[in-house]
Design an enzyme around this catalytic site. Structure first.
Site, PDB file in Angstrom:
ATOM      1  N   SER A   1       0.795  -1.229   0.000  1.00 35.29           N
ATOM      2  CA  SER A   1       0.000   0.000   0.000  1.00 35.29           C
ATOM      3  C   SER A   1       0.830   1.283   0.000  1.00 35.29           C
ATOM      4  O   SER A   1       0.314   2.344  -0.353  1.00 35.29           O
ATOM      5  CB  SER A   1      -0.945   0.017   1.204  1.00 35.29           C
ATOM      6  OG  SER A   1      -0.222   0.139   2.413  1.00 35.29           O
TER       7      SER A   1
ATOM      8  N   LYS B   1       0.466   5.057   6.686  1.00 38.36           N
ATOM      9  CA  LYS B   1      -0.070   5.846   5.574  1.00 38.36           C
ATOM     10  C   LYS B   1       0.592   7.216   5.570  1.00 38.36           C
ATOM     11  O   LYS B   1       1.312   7.593   6.488  1.00 38.36           O
ATOM     12  CB  LYS B   1      -1.594   6.029   5.696  1.00 38.36           C
ATOM     13  CG  LYS B   1      -2.402   4.747   5.799  1.00 38.36           C
ATOM     14  CD  LYS B   1      -2.357   3.919   4.530  1.00 38.36           C
ATOM     15  CE  LYS B   1      -3.123   2.606   4.683  1.00 38.36           C
ATOM     16  NZ  LYS B   1      -2.943   1.713   3.504  1.00 38.36           N
TER      17      LYS B   1
END
Length: 279
Positions: free
Chosen positions: A87, A158
């Site tokens: 990711s 993230k």
């Protein structure tokens, strides 16, 4: 002649006394006389006299102290995390072990746009889960703290795209993400990915973060939780720390690259933006 003989004979009791003295010397000092009359060391008593613990005990003690030090360090200062997914490519790759600076936001500082952060997604990305076996959980937490196991399923890494008060929109007519009306050229995004295949227009509440993965097509991030309680926004107090270094593998040893793509973005207005429509 009898008198002279008496003077030259040894008294049997003297042998007994000398033997007793020799025995006492041996018992008290660990040394006994040898055939020449000199005292010799008893090899069996040397380890006891030295006071040294067996080598395995010293090794276990040093190992225990070292592990305790690492656990304390990872709890309060720097914690390693294993990257299990794609990711955050190309910035972070599967199998990377990153070092998270847990002091980055401890003294009044807060996450900024562009920071790569690790956070606990409980309540924002995942629902509260019932507690499992405490022993198994403790062992896993210890291994994860040393970077030897994958982090908990509630831990995520993230990039911060919007902070409290920001209006984040995707996408403008040119297919770019905008923050507070300013287009952002996200050079860190995986080559070939669009900024987002999901349109959105949101205003980040105070003390919350809007976060996205760099590999947008492979990332489950704030966009995927727009309809959930909290709207995909991560509370600032759930941030574990900032990912500052890639520690493993050795060939990728480096700092996590920073970015200046948000430098032109103005601060959010003091009164906040009007509420945006959720896309």
């Amino acid at each position: 002649m009898d008198t002279e003989a008496q003077h030259t004979e040894r008294d049997p009791s003297s042998d007994t006394e000398e033997g007793s003295r020799s025995a006492r010397v041996s018992d008290d000092s660990g040394r006994a006389p040898d055939d020449t009359g000199r005292e010799s060391e008893d090899p069996a008593r040397v380890p006891e006299e030295s006071g040294r613990a067996p080598s395995w005990r010293r090794t276990a003690l040093v190992g225990g102290v070292f592990v305790t030090f690492l656990l304390l360090l990872s709890h309060f200062v720097i914690q390693p995390f294993l990257i299990p997914s794609r990711s955050m490519e190309p910035t972070l790759q599967v199998g990377d072990r990153i070092l998270v600076n847990k002091l980055a936001y401890r003294f009044g500082s807060e996450p900024a746009r562009g920071d790569v952060v690790v956070f606990d997604g409980t309540g924002s990305f995942v629902r509260e889960q019932p507690e499992g076996d405490p022993v198994t959980g403790l062992l896993h937490d210890g291994a994860a703290a040393l970077g030897l196991a994958e982090p908990d399923e509630t831990d995520f890494v993230k990039r911060v795209v919007g902070v409290g008060g920001d209006r984040v929109v995707c996408c403008d007519k040119d297919g770019r993400l905008t923050v507070n009306g300013v287009p952002v050229q996200e050079r860190y995004v995986m080559l070939g990915d669009r900024p987002s295949s999901v349109p959105f227009d949101i205003v980040v509440p105070q003390d919350r973060l809007w976060v996205m993965g760099d590999h947008r097509s492979q990332s489950s991030d704030s966009r995927d939780h727009l309809g959930n309680p909290g709207g995909g926004m991560v509370p600032v107090d759930k941030v574990v720390g900032r990912a500052d270094w890639i520690a493993w593998p050795f060939g990728r040893w480096s700092t996590v690259p920073g970015t200046d793509v948000f430098d032109a973005v103005p601060a959010a207005p003091a009164g906040g933006h009007g509420a945006g429509a959720h896309g």
